[in-house]
Design an enzyme around this catalytic site. Structure first.
Site: not given
Length: 506
Positions: A26, A173-174, A249, A306, A355
């Site tokens: 990103e 995204n999201e 996460y 992610e 990432q």
């Protein structure tokens, strides 16, 4: 204690897609600028500004795909700002990550050049949050259409006559958060609309990935599945998108503002982290079960695009840059995730760690002062597991209960393993999450023979150990003599907090 298990070498499980070992880059902190891209005036070895030692390190992993330009950044990124002469590209403000100015010197052509250098497939996350259907549709055309169309002519004017192949496209995204704060019902309609106008050009066939759920939001997944299937039916009516994403996460701090240190953590915090990491199996299984209700044939993929650890930034660094160190703890988080990925490879088709460089659970850290490049402990797990890429998974059945320990209100299984075969070789991956106690594993190998094995181990004196420019090999894989095959049984000794891979010819 000894854990007894069975692996039937002649009973095929689902194929483990290499794309489960995907990556994410990103426009955030020093991931792109100062990580992948150092600019054309850099004294470092580069090609078109792309740092070549970083490229080579990732090529050594067999990096299968790279997701770009975000993340949250994707839904404020307008691709036309990143094409054409660099001195004419407009500056924008990266409002999500540090409020820094973005000069757009790394854009579509630079990203595609990076993917070509890496030998990786591009995965482009399009702008649904602040963009338009036309904008994304024209980006697809710009990248993938040959001939004499308006976007093909624009691409040629910018130096690229032939189209690229770009299969993977994210429809935002999201969308439940930074991608527009939409409801599931509203986003489902947007996904159908954007998916309709992102078209195949020539022989380039798009694989469109809808922005899926955050963690355990199973209702979001069900809403998206209802758009393309019917409860209990085998048939999917249409395919405006081919997969749903999921984000999860590993976070263990008491609050979002206090996630804990990446390096200065207690044994109790270590175990809490491993409990959080192990929860990924519950989430993948849960979303897969919802999808099964509408898609029993499993034609729609699940994409964990992610995942990874998220701790406090390193002291003295920009809090918006998400730069954190990477310890043996991070490596074991990764190894546990991969065992889960292998078990759900019939539904899980892609995963992207967050990432790749200098951000969150990175493969590589680059030092802005010395220009040194450091491979992290997580990098080494990816390298040691490379033999699982596109391999046939083999089910591991336990005949004895695995060791476990109570961690707060949870129970943590402290030994994890998975197995596969490919090109006449067996690969077994094993993790011992116990910080202090060793474990022994005996695997009865049925339906075939393994003549000899070679093993490697990743461990260190403490779970807090990590690599730095001054000590880049503190946590690095070593040959290991703690594995052997006798009478069709594989025996492996696992030291505390260790990751071991064992391979052998079939």
């Amino acid at each position: 204690m000894t854990i007894d298990a069975v692996v039937n070498l002649d009973l095929d499980g689902p194929r483990i897609s290499r794309h489960l070992y995907g990556h994410f880059a990103e426009h955030l902190g020093r991931c792109v600028y100062g990580g992948f891209y150092v600019g054309e005036d850099s004294a470092l070895a580069h090609e078109g500004g792309i740092r070549l030692d970083v490229v080579q390190a990732l090529r050594d992993l067999g990096i299968p795909n790279l997701r770009w330009p975000g993340g949250c950044f994707a839904d404020e990124y307008h691709w036309r700002d990143g094409i054409g002469p660099k001195d004419r590209r407009p500056v924008m403000v990266n409002t999500h990550w540090g409020g820094v100015e973005e000069n757009n010197h790394f854009g579509t052509h630079e990203f595609m050049a990076l993917c070509e250098l890496l030998g990786a497939e591009p995965y482009i996350s399009g702008n649904v949050g602040s963009g338009t259907v036309r904008e994304m549709s024209e980006w697809v055309e710009y990248l993938t259409r040959g001939g004499d169309s308006p976007m093909a002519r624009l691409r040629a004017a910018n130096g690229r006559a032939e189209p690229w192949r770009v299969r993977f496209w994210g429809l935002g995204n999201e969308a439940w958060g930074c991608g527009g704060n939409m409801t599931a019902e509203h986003y489902a309609q947007e996904a159908r609309r954007y998916g309709t106008y992102c078209r195949d050009h020539g022989d380039n066939r798009l694989y469109k990935i809808a922005a899926g759920a955050n963690g355990g939001d199973y209702a979001w997944t069900e809403t998206l599945m209802r758009q393309i299937g019917h409860l209990g039916c085998q048939h999917i009516d249409g395919t405006p998108y081919h997969a749903l994403s999921l984000h999860y996460y590993t976070i263990t701090g008491p609050t979002w503002e206090d996630k804990g240190s990446a390096t200065a953590f207690s044994t109790d915090e270590y175990y809490a982290t491993m409990v959080s990491a192990a929860r990924v199996e519950e989430l993948i299984a849960g979303h897969a079960a919802v999808m099964d209700c509408y898609d029993r044939a499993r034609t729609i993929g699940l994409v964990l695009d992610e995942w990874g650890t998220w701790f406090d930034v390193e002291p003295g660094t920009n809090p918006g840059f998400l730069y954190q160190q990477n310890t043996l703890r991070d490596a074991l988080v990764a190894s546990v995730h991969f065992d889960v990925f292998h078990r759900y490879a019939d539904r899980l088709v892609m995963a992207n760690i967050a990432q790749t460089v200098n951000v969150l659970q990175a493969m590589i850290l680059t030092d802005p002062d010395s220009d040194a490049m450091v491979r992290t402990p997580t990098y080494h797990v990816f390298a040691m597991n490379r033999g699982h890429h596109d391999a046939t998974s083999l089910r591991v059945d336990l005949r004895t209960a695995p060791p476990s320990r109570r961690v707060g209100d949870a129970t943590l299984t402290t030994v994890s393993m998975s197995a596969s075969r490919k090109d006449g070789r067996l690969l077994v991956s094993l993790s011992n999450l116990d910080a202090a106690e060793p474990a022994d594993v005996t695997i009865d190998l049925r339906g075939g023979t393994v003549e000899a094995v070679a093993a490697r181990i990743l461990t260190s004196g403490a779970v807090q150990d990590h690599n730095t420019p001054q000590a880049p090999e503190t946590v690095a894989p070593q040959p290991y003599d703690g594995a052997s095959v006798t009478g069709g049984k594989l025996s492996v000794h696992l030291p505390p907090h260790s990751f071991v891979t064992v391979s052998g010819a079939l």
